[in-house]
Write a protein that holds these residues in place. Structure first.
Motif, PDB file in Angstrom:
ATOM      1  N   SER A 123       0.861  -1.178   0.000  1.00 15.35           N
ATOM      2  CA  SER A 123       0.000   0.000   0.000  1.00 15.35           C
ATOM      3  C   SER A 123       0.899   1.229   0.000  1.00 15.35           C
ATOM      4  O   SER A 123       1.420   1.621   1.042  1.00 15.35           O
ATOM      5  CB  SER A 123      -0.907  -0.004   1.231  1.00 15.35           C
ATOM      6  N   VAL A 124       1.055   1.836  -1.159  1.00 15.87           N
ATOM      7  CA  VAL A 124       2.084   2.871  -1.330  1.00 15.87           C
ATOM      8  C   VAL A 124       1.835   4.101  -0.469  1.00 15.87           C
ATOM      9  O   VAL A 124       2.771   4.844  -0.192  1.00 15.87           O
ATOM     10  CB  VAL A 124       2.191   3.292  -2.808  1.00 15.87           C
ATOM     11  N   ASP A 125       0.594   4.319  -0.043  1.00 17.83           N
ATOM     12  CA  ASP A 125       0.282   5.536   0.691  1.00 17.83           C
ATOM     13  C   ASP A 125       0.368   5.361   2.204  1.00 17.83           C
ATOM     14  O   ASP A 125       0.084   6.310   2.942  1.00 17.83           O
ATOM     15  CB  ASP A 125      -1.107   6.045   0.314  1.00 17.83           C
ATOM     16  N   ARG A 126       0.766   4.212   2.668  1.00 18.32           N
ATOM     17  CA  ARG A 126       0.874   3.973   4.100  1.00 18.32           C
ATOM     18  C   ARG A 126       2.302   4.219   4.569  1.00 18.32           C
ATOM     19  O   ARG A 126       3.234   3.555   4.104  1.00 18.32           O
ATOM     20  CB  ARG A 126       0.465   2.550   4.453  1.00 18.32           C
ATOM     21  N   THR A 127       2.481   5.131   5.519  1.00 18.69           N
ATOM     22  CA  THR A 127       3.821   5.429   6.013  1.00 18.69           C
ATOM     23  C   THR A 127       4.457   4.209   6.673  1.00 18.69           C
ATOM     24  O   THR A 127       5.677   4.048   6.637  1.00 18.69           O
ATOM     25  CB  THR A 127       3.785   6.592   7.010  1.00 18.69           C
TER      26      THR A 127
END
Length: 124
Positions: free
Chosen positions: A104-108
């Protein structure tokens, strides 16, 4: 261990451009997923763009599509973020991040390594 150092932030008027750079050491940028995030005052850190290590495929958050471009320079082992048509709402601290694997590219939480951040301020 991967070390990331950002540079290139500054103050620019709305409609202007800036180019951010992220110098990496400890791992080749061609073999790791590299991303940019940003965090405005009082807000959570948000995903901006990613370039996949294995394929070079890029992906952007909707608010920057058509204005920002992420790229990498394998010879310099660095990743850049070219930001055009900047808006006041782009004002934030911009962070470079790296991860061996990202689902999930948007999860830090997906990212293993972070730079110290560079301030971008866009005046209206």
């Amino acid at each position: 261990q991967v070390q990331l150092v950002e540079s290139g932030g500054g103050l620019v008027q709305a409609g202007g451009s800036l180019r951010l750079s992220c110098a990496a050491s400890g791992r080749a940028v061609s073999g790791i997923n590299m991303a940019w995030f940003r965090q405005a005052p009082g807000k959570e850190r948000e995903f901006v763009a990613i370039i996949r290590g294995s394929t070079g495929t890029t992906f952007y958050t909707d608010s920057v599509k058509g204005r920002f471009t992420i790229s990498r320079d394998n010879a310099k082992n660095s990743v850049s973020l070219q930001m055009n048509s900047l808006k006041p709402e782009d004002t934030a601290v911009y962070y470079c991040a790296a991860a061996s694997r990202v689902w999930s590219v948007d999860r830090t939480s997906e990212y293993d390594y972070w730079g110290q951040g560079t301030q971008v301020t866009v005046s209206s």
